[in-house]
Write a protein that holds these residues in place. Structure first.
Motif, PDB file in Angstrom:
ATOM      1  N   MET A   1       0.823  -1.195   0.000  1.00 22.64           N
ATOM      2  CA  MET A   1       0.000   0.000   0.000  1.00 22.64           C
ATOM      3  C   MET A   1       0.866   1.258   0.000  1.00 22.64           C
ATOM      4  SD  MET A   1      -2.949   1.266  -0.154  1.00 22.64           S
ATOM      5  CE  MET A   1      -4.522   1.352   0.609  1.00 22.64           C
ATOM      6  N   GLY A   2       1.975   1.221   0.733  1.00 21.19           N
ATOM      7  CA  GLY A   2       2.858   2.377   0.797  1.00 21.19           C
ATOM      8  C   GLY A   2       3.452   2.720  -0.558  1.00 21.19           C
ATOM      9  N   GLU A   3       3.835   1.688  -1.300  1.00 19.26           N
ATOM     10  CA  GLU A   3       4.395   1.913  -2.644  1.00 19.26           C
ATOM     11  C   GLU A   3       3.344   2.531  -3.564  1.00 19.26           C
ATOM     12  OE1 GLU A   3       6.531  -0.596  -6.273  1.00 19.26           O
ATOM     13  OE2 GLU A   3       5.709  -1.680  -4.550  1.00 19.26           O
ATOM     14  N   PHE A   4       2.123   2.039  -3.467  1.00 21.19           N
ATOM     15  CA  PHE A   4       1.024   2.573  -4.280  1.00 21.19           C
ATOM     16  C   PHE A   4       0.803   4.057  -3.974  1.00 21.19           C
ATOM     17  CE2 PHE A   4      -3.497   3.704  -4.319  1.00 21.19           C
ATOM     18  CZ  PHE A   4      -3.767   3.597  -5.675  1.00 21.19           C
ATOM     19  N   LEU A   5       0.724   4.398  -2.686  1.00 23.81           N
ATOM     20  CA  LEU A   5       0.475   5.793  -2.303  1.00 23.81           C
ATOM     21  C   LEU A   5       1.629   6.695  -2.705  1.00 23.81           C
ATOM     22  CD1 LEU A   5      -1.192   5.388   1.214  1.00 23.81           C
ATOM     23  CD2 LEU A   5      -2.279   6.113  -0.918  1.00 23.81           C
ATOM     24  N   LEU A   6       2.849   6.275  -2.454  1.00 19.82           N
ATOM     25  CA  LEU A   6       4.010   7.081  -2.804  1.00 19.82           C
ATOM     26  C   LEU A   6       4.075   7.314  -4.316  1.00 19.82           C
ATOM     27  CD1 LEU A   6       6.539   8.573  -1.849  1.00 19.82           C
ATOM     28  CD2 LEU A   6       7.792   6.408  -2.147  1.00 19.82           C
ATOM     29  N   ASN A   7       3.896   6.250  -5.084  1.00 15.93           N
ATOM     30  CA  ASN A   7       3.918   6.405  -6.544  1.00 15.93           C
ATOM     31  C   ASN A   7       2.772   7.281  -7.030  1.00 15.93           C
ATOM     32  OD1 ASN A   7       6.261   5.023  -7.329  1.00 15.93           O
ATOM     33  ND2 ASN A   7       5.230   3.052  -7.219  1.00 15.93           N
ATOM     34  N   SER A   8       1.593   7.119  -6.448  1.00 16.05           N
ATOM     35  CA  SER A   8       0.450   7.948  -6.858  1.00 16.05           C
ATOM     36  C   SER A   8       0.749   9.422  -6.629  1.00 16.05           C
ATOM     37  CB  SER A   8      -0.806   7.553  -6.077  1.00 16.05           C
ATOM     38  OG  SER A   8      -1.192   6.235  -6.367  1.00 16.05           O
ATOM     39  N   VAL A   9       1.277   9.733  -5.447  1.00 15.82           N
ATOM     40  CA  VAL A   9       1.555  11.128  -5.103  1.00 15.82           C
ATOM     41  C   VAL A   9       2.663  11.688  -5.996  1.00 15.82           C
ATOM     42  CG1 VAL A   9       2.486  12.638  -3.298  1.00 15.82           C
ATOM     43  CG2 VAL A   9       0.701  10.974  -2.738  1.00 15.82           C
ATOM     44  N   LEU A  10       3.775  10.978  -6.106  1.00 13.97           N
ATOM     45  CA  LEU A  10       4.908  11.501  -6.878  1.00 13.97           C
ATOM     46  C   LEU A  10       4.597  11.597  -8.372  1.00 13.97           C
ATOM     47  CD1 LEU A  10       7.897   9.744  -5.084  1.00 13.97           C
ATOM     48  CD2 LEU A  10       7.058  12.102  -4.782  1.00 13.97           C
ATOM     49  N   ILE A  11       3.985  10.563  -8.926  1.00  3.80           N
ATOM     50  CA  ILE A  11       3.648  10.584 -10.356  1.00  3.80           C
ATOM     51  C   ILE A  11       2.577  11.633 -10.623  1.00  3.80           C
ATOM     52  CG2 ILE A  11       2.652   9.247 -12.265  1.00  3.80           C
ATOM     53  CD1 ILE A  11       4.076   6.751 -10.992  1.00  3.80           C
ATOM     54  N   GLY A  12       1.583  11.714  -9.745  1.00  2.00           N
ATOM     55  CA  GLY A  12       0.522  12.703  -9.927  1.00  2.00           C
ATOM     56  C   GLY A  12       1.034  14.127  -9.857  1.00  2.00           C
ATOM     57  N   ILE A  13       1.889  14.408  -8.892  1.00  2.00           N
ATOM     58  CA  ILE A  13       2.455  15.753  -8.773  1.00  2.00           C
ATOM     59  C   ILE A  13       3.336  16.072  -9.972  1.00  2.00           C
ATOM     60  CG2 ILE A  13       4.122  17.144  -7.467  1.00  2.00           C
ATOM     61  CD1 ILE A  13       2.886  15.924  -4.903  1.00  2.00           C
ATOM     62  N   GLY A  14       4.175  15.129 -10.370  1.00  2.00           N
ATOM     63  CA  GLY A  14       5.050  15.362 -11.522  1.00  2.00           C
ATOM     64  C   GLY A  14       4.278  15.613 -12.796  1.00  2.00           C
ATOM     65  N   ALA A  15       3.281  14.784 -13.059  1.00  2.00           N
ATOM     66  CA  ALA A  15       2.482  14.936 -14.276  1.00  2.00           C
ATOM     67  C   ALA A  15       1.697  16.240 -14.262  1.00  2.00           C
ATOM     68  CB  ALA A  15       1.531  13.750 -14.428  1.00  2.00           C
ATOM     69  N   THR A  16       1.177  16.621 -13.111  1.00  2.00           N
ATOM     70  CA  THR A  16       0.423  17.867 -13.001  1.00  2.00           C
ATOM     71  C   THR A  16       1.342  19.065 -13.198  1.00  2.00           C
ATOM     72  OG1 THR A  16      -1.140  16.760 -11.533  1.00  2.00           O
ATOM     73  CG2 THR A  16      -1.195  19.165 -11.559  1.00  2.00           C
ATOM     74  N   ALA A  17       2.551  18.982 -12.685  1.00  2.00           N
ATOM     75  CA  ALA A  17       3.522  20.067 -12.893  1.00  2.00           C
ATOM     76  C   ALA A  17       3.863  20.214 -14.379  1.00  2.00           C
ATOM     77  CB  ALA A  17       4.782  19.819 -12.075  1.00  2.00           C
ATOM     78  N   ILE A  18       4.008  19.102 -15.080  1.00  2.00           N
ATOM     79  CA  ILE A  18       4.262  19.151 -16.526  1.00  2.00           C
ATOM     80  C   ILE A  18       3.063  19.769 -17.242  1.00  2.00           C
ATOM     81  CG2 ILE A  18       4.569  17.703 -18.587  1.00  2.00           C
ATOM     82  CD1 ILE A  18       6.369  15.887 -16.745  1.00  2.00           C
ATOM     83  N   PHE A  19       1.865  19.388 -16.846  1.00  4.44           N
ATOM     84  CA  PHE A  19       0.624  19.982 -17.350  1.00  4.44           C
ATOM     85  C   PHE A  19       0.663  21.502 -17.160  1.00  4.44           C
ATOM     86  CE2 PHE A  19      -3.721  21.421 -16.601  1.00  4.44           C
ATOM     87  CZ  PHE A  19      -4.536  20.652 -17.421  1.00  4.44           C
ATOM     88  N   ASP A  20       1.112  21.947 -15.982  1.00  2.00           N
ATOM     89  CA  ASP A  20       1.160  23.382 -15.688  1.00  2.00           C
ATOM     90  C   ASP A  20       2.208  24.114 -16.521  1.00  2.00           C
ATOM     91  OD1 ASP A  20      -0.938  23.228 -13.900  1.00  2.00           O
ATOM     92  OD2 ASP A  20       0.373  22.948 -12.163  1.00  2.00           O
ATOM     93  N   VAL A  21       3.334  23.486 -16.753  1.00  2.00           N
ATOM     94  CA  VAL A  21       4.352  24.089 -17.628  1.00  2.00           C
ATOM     95  C   VAL A  21       3.771  24.259 -19.021  1.00  2.00           C
ATOM     96  CG1 VAL A  21       6.588  23.715 -18.745  1.00  2.00           C
ATOM     97  CG2 VAL A  21       6.329  23.311 -16.284  1.00  2.00           C
ATOM     98  N   TRP A  22       3.080  23.246 -19.503  1.00  2.00           N
ATOM     99  CA  TRP A  22       2.418  23.341 -20.808  1.00  2.00           C
ATOM    100  C   TRP A  22       1.408  24.493 -20.807  1.00  2.00           C
ATOM    101  CZ3 TRP A  22       3.085  22.298 -25.620  1.00  2.00           C
ATOM    102  CH2 TRP A  22       2.024  22.402 -26.501  1.00  2.00           C
ATOM    103  N   GLY A  23       0.682  24.644 -19.714  1.00  2.00           N
ATOM    104  CA  GLY A  23      -0.281  25.739 -19.596  1.00  2.00           C
ATOM    105  C   GLY A  23       0.377  27.104 -19.734  1.00  2.00           C
ATOM    106  N   LYS A  24       1.585  27.250 -19.213  1.00  2.00           N
ATOM    107  CA  LYS A  24       2.324  28.514 -19.357  1.00  2.00           C
ATOM    108  C   LYS A  24       2.675  28.763 -20.826  1.00  2.00           C
ATOM    109  CE  LYS A  24       2.668  29.701 -15.017  1.00  2.00           C
ATOM    110  NZ  LYS A  24       1.919  30.822 -14.507  1.00  2.00           N
ATOM    111  N   VAL A  25       3.033  27.712 -21.546  1.00  2.00           N
ATOM    112  CA  VAL A  25       3.337  27.838 -22.977  1.00  2.00           C
ATOM    113  C   VAL A  25       2.082  28.270 -23.731  1.00  2.00           C
ATOM    114  CG1 VAL A  25       4.001  26.549 -25.058  1.00  2.00           C
ATOM    115  CG2 VAL A  25       5.232  26.166 -22.904  1.00  2.00           C
ATOM    116  N   VAL A  26       0.968  27.629 -23.426  1.00  2.00           N
ATOM    117  CA  VAL A  26      -0.308  27.948 -24.068  1.00  2.00           C
ATOM    118  C   VAL A  26      -0.679  29.409 -23.816  1.00  2.00           C
ATOM    119  CG1 VAL A  26      -2.792  27.477 -23.923  1.00  2.00           C
ATOM    120  CG2 VAL A  26      -1.175  25.586 -24.112  1.00  2.00           C
ATOM    121  N   ALA A  27      -0.544  29.843 -22.565  1.00  2.00           N
ATOM    122  CA  ALA A  27      -0.877  31.227 -22.217  1.00  2.00           C
ATOM    123  C   ALA A  27       0.054  32.209 -22.916  1.00  2.00           C
ATOM    124  CB  ALA A  27      -0.810  31.414 -20.707  1.00  2.00           C
TER     125      ALA A  27
END
Length: 160
Positions: A1-27
């Motif tokens: 369960m710990g591996e699942f939660l850690l991966n979910s948090v780290l992958i989710g934050i990383g992917a969302t940050a990449i999404f946000d960088v793309w948003g800056k390009v779009v803007a």
């Protein structure tokens, strides 16, 4: 369960940050981007018993709505990363492949199109907006980028 939660948090934050960088390009090129203050306003009204708005910009602002928007944006990214790991297994994070990440990325746009946009007064898939096709294209592209972000973040973590 710990591996699942850690991966979910780290992958989710990383992917969302990449999404946000793309948003800056779009803007930067003048296309419509995400407004997390309005998203935060929508989320902040939910516990107050209001899910649907004629136009979220016309609803009175609430204290902390920008912070709520940003927090919920990242929480949503973490939830989508968790969904990927639930569907394809925690082992996917050890040897990430692009296909599952893109499937999740592309399907996540449906939450915005079918839930948030109508509830915020924009209609299904921004149907009530005069620039609906531009908004749809920008949103779909951003969610494809989120999918790439899921994959790239998982690749980076697997390499550690």
């Amino acid at each position: 369960m710990g591996e699942f939660l850690l991966n979910s948090v780290l992958i989710g934050i990383g992917a969302t940050a990449i999404f946000d960088v793309w948003g800056k390009v779009v803007a930067a090129v003048g296309l419509p981007g995400a407004n997390w203050t309005m998203g935060g306003r929508w989320f902040a009204y939910i516990p107050r018993g209001r899910l649907v708005h004629d136009g979220i910009a016309n609803s009175p602002s609430l204290a902390g709505e920008t912070a709520v928007g940003w927090v919920m944006h990242y929480v949503t990214g973490i939830v989508f990363a968790a969904a990927l790991l639930l569907i394809w297994g925690v082992g996917w994070a050890d040897a990430p492949t692009l296909g599952p990440a893109l499937i999740v990325g592309v399907t996540t746009v449906l939450l915005g199109w079918c839930v948030m946009s109508p509830a915020m007064g924009g209609g299904i898939a921004a149907q009530k907006r005069p620039d609906r096709w531009t908004v749809r294209a920008v949103q779909l592209t951003a969610h494809v980028v989120f999918g790439f972000g899921l994959w790239l973040t998982a690749l980076a973590l697997a390499a550690l």
